[in-house]
Design a protein around this motif. Structure first.
Motif, PDB file in Angstrom:
ATOM      1  N   TYR A  26      22.432  13.479  -1.507  1.00  0.00           N
ATOM      2  CA  TYR A  26      21.344  12.595  -2.042  1.00  0.00           C
ATOM      3  C   TYR A  26      20.060  13.502  -1.775  1.00  0.00           C
ATOM      4  O   TYR A  26      19.898  13.914  -0.624  1.00  0.00           O
ATOM      5  N   GLU A  27      19.320  13.247  -2.884  1.00  0.00           N
ATOM      6  CA  GLU A  27      17.842  13.802  -2.708  1.00  0.00           C
ATOM      7  C   GLU A  27      16.965  12.625  -2.338  1.00  0.00           C
ATOM      8  O   GLU A  27      17.102  11.485  -2.535  1.00  0.00           O
ATOM      9  N   VAL A  28      16.329  12.799  -1.002  1.00  0.00           N
ATOM     10  CA  VAL A  28      15.500  11.728  -0.335  1.00  0.00           C
ATOM     11  C   VAL A  28      14.093  12.201  -0.183  1.00  0.00           C
ATOM     12  O   VAL A  28      13.500  13.280  -0.009  1.00  0.00           O
ATOM     13  N   PHE A  29      13.505  11.078  -0.361  1.00  0.00           N
ATOM     14  CA  PHE A  29      11.886  11.073  -0.217  1.00  0.00           C
ATOM     15  C   PHE A  29      11.554  10.015   0.722  1.00  0.00           C
ATOM     16  O   PHE A  29      11.816   8.977   0.646  1.00  0.00           O
ATOM     17  N   CYS A  30      10.693  10.714   1.929  1.00  0.00           N
ATOM     18  CA  CYS A  30      10.272   9.813   2.919  1.00  0.00           C
ATOM     19  C   CYS A  30       8.912   9.573   3.117  1.00  0.00           C
ATOM     20  O   CYS A  30       8.189  10.710   2.849  1.00  0.00           O
ATOM     21  N   SER A  31       8.256   8.220   2.955  1.00  0.00           N
ATOM     22  CA  SER A  31       7.006   8.129   2.694  1.00  0.00           C
ATOM     23  C   SER A  31       6.306   7.086   3.499  1.00  0.00           C
ATOM     24  O   SER A  31       6.789   6.073   3.603  1.00  0.00           O
ATOM     25  N   VAL A  32       5.096   7.542   4.115  1.00  0.00           N
ATOM     26  CA  VAL A  32       4.184   6.600   4.912  1.00  0.00           C
ATOM     27  C   VAL A  32       3.244   5.974   3.839  1.00  0.00           C
ATOM     28  O   VAL A  32       2.863   4.680   3.606  1.00  0.00           O
ATOM     29  N   GLU A  33       2.910   6.756   3.025  1.00  0.00           N
ATOM     30  CA  GLU A  33       1.606   6.702   1.936  1.00  0.00           C
ATOM     31  C   GLU A  33       1.908   5.535   1.148  1.00  0.00           C
ATOM     32  O   GLU A  33       1.197   4.724   0.756  1.00  0.00           O
ATOM     33  N   LEU A  34       3.348   5.770   0.596  1.00  0.00           N
ATOM     34  CA  LEU A  34       3.797   4.781  -0.334  1.00  0.00           C
ATOM     35  C   LEU A  34       3.847   3.287   0.297  1.00  0.00           C
ATOM     36  O   LEU A  34       3.476   2.233  -0.485  1.00  0.00           O
ATOM     37  N   PHE A  35       4.374   3.572   1.379  1.00  0.00           N
ATOM     38  CA  PHE A  35       4.336   1.950   2.069  1.00  0.00           C
ATOM     39  C   PHE A  35       2.829   1.427   2.160  1.00  0.00           C
ATOM     40  O   PHE A  35       2.623   0.136   1.860  1.00  0.00           O
ATOM     41  N   ASP A  36       2.042   2.318   2.462  1.00  0.00           N
ATOM     42  CA  ASP A  36       0.536   1.871   2.707  1.00  0.00           C
ATOM     43  C   ASP A  36       0.076   1.154   1.212  1.00  0.00           C
ATOM     44  O   ASP A  36      -0.744   0.373   1.290  1.00  0.00           O
ATOM     45  N   ARG A  37       0.335   2.000   0.232  1.00  0.00           N
ATOM     46  CA  ARG A  37      -0.173   1.594  -1.187  1.00  0.00           C
ATOM     47  C   ARG A  37       0.748   0.135  -1.449  1.00  0.00           C
ATOM     48  O   ARG A  37       0.201  -0.853  -2.078  1.00  0.00           O
ATOM     49  N   LEU A  38       1.997  -0.120  -1.001  1.00  0.00           N
ATOM     50  CA  LEU A  38       2.437  -1.473  -1.299  1.00  0.00           C
ATOM     51  C   LEU A  38       2.005  -2.539  -0.357  1.00  0.00           C
ATOM     52  O   LEU A  38       2.050  -3.778  -1.046  1.00  0.00           O
ATOM     53  N   ARG A  39       1.390  -2.553   0.398  1.00  0.00           N
ATOM     54  CA  ARG A  39       0.836  -3.117   1.321  1.00  0.00           C
ATOM     55  C   ARG A  39      -0.651  -3.597   1.222  1.00  0.00           C
ATOM     56  O   ARG A  39      -1.270  -4.434   2.099  1.00  0.00           O
ATOM     57  N   ILE A  40      -1.312  -2.945   0.272  1.00  0.00           N
ATOM     58  CA  ILE A  40      -2.436  -3.125  -0.038  1.00  0.00           C
ATOM     59  C   ILE A  40      -2.869  -4.715  -0.403  1.00  0.00           C
ATOM     60  O   ILE A  40      -1.959  -5.419  -0.959  1.00  0.00           O
TER      61      ILE A  40
END
Length: 245
Positions: A26-40
């Motif tokens: 599987y191609e995997v992308f792990c992100s903190v930044e996207l989580f921060d964008r989703l919770r604004i």
């Protein structure tokens, strides 16, 4: 195959899971930044909604880390939900029955644990991904008008003898979990091996698809991770009499 997204607050602790998923190709992308964008704030989310929708459309599975609280999950779920996406909760340990209920109540599809073996992870993802809409929607269109009560003759005619045997075993269990090993022994009359266990998983996936084609809820047949398979009591169990063809 679209990639998998891991939302987290800590990239380091996701490395082991990321490596196991990559081991399964599987191609995997792990992100903190996207989580921060989703919770604004809700206002800012609206401003970024088009971008978020386009970005998230790339991912068939979103795994939400144990570093993220239930309250935070509730805040970001409206942007994550999609019929074309599986949402999984990553946990530190196997959940209790009550915790499983809470996961479902949140609106997530299932859970995985941090220490899950590659074999279990492979089968769990395969089981879930088969439920996603296909790029060729022929089957969905053809059977979209069928009655929700299900067409027992259609189901019987579309099941192979081995699939009939699996369904018979699960019906005889009367709503109790049947272990993978017990199911394999029932199918092949010998001690289960890796090949049998893998074939059993494939048979379960095929039966779920054929249940849906025949107008039944595919979630009648559940995979209970770490334990086996369960067929919920229903009209299907009452009306189904297996006779090998």
């Amino acid at each position: 195959m679209r990639p998998i997204l891991i939302l987290t607050k800590n990239l380091v602790i996701e490395q082991e899971l990321q490596q196991r998923l990559q081991h399964l190709n599987y191609e995997v992308f792990c992100s903190v930044e996207l989580f921060d964008r989703l919770r604004i704030s809700e206002y800012d989310q609206k401003e970024q909604k088009e971008w978020l929708d386009q970005f998230l459309a790339n991912y068939q599975v979103v795994i939400i880390s144990e570093t993220i609280s239930d309250n935070e999950i509730q805040a970001i779920l409206p942007n994550l939900r999609s019929e074309e996406r599986i949402l999984l909760r990553k946990l530190g340990a196997h959940p209790s029955a009550k915790e499983e209920e809470q996961i479902r109540a949140l609106g997530l599809n299932d859970w995985i644990t941090a220490d899950q073996s590659i074999d279990v992870l492979r089968e769990q993802l395969s089981e879930k991904l088969v439920t996603l809409p296909r790029e060729e929607p022929n089957i969905v269109v053809l059977y979209s008008g069928q009655a929700k009560s299900g067409d027992i003759d259609n189901l019987k005619n579309n099941l192979s003898n081995r699939e009939l045997t699996v369904l018979d075993c699960l019906i005889q269990a009367q709503g109790e979990v049947v272990s993978r090993e017990a199911l394999c022994t029932h199918l092949w009359n010998e001690a289960p091996n890796n090949s049998h266990l893998s074939q059993a998983s494939v048979l379960i996936k095929r039966i779920k698809m054929k249940l849906e084609i025949a107008g039944y809820d595919p979630e009648l047949l559940k995979t209970i991770w770490g334990r086996g398979y369960l067929l919920a009591k229903s009209n299907l169990s009452n009306s189904f009499s297996v006779q090998a063809r």
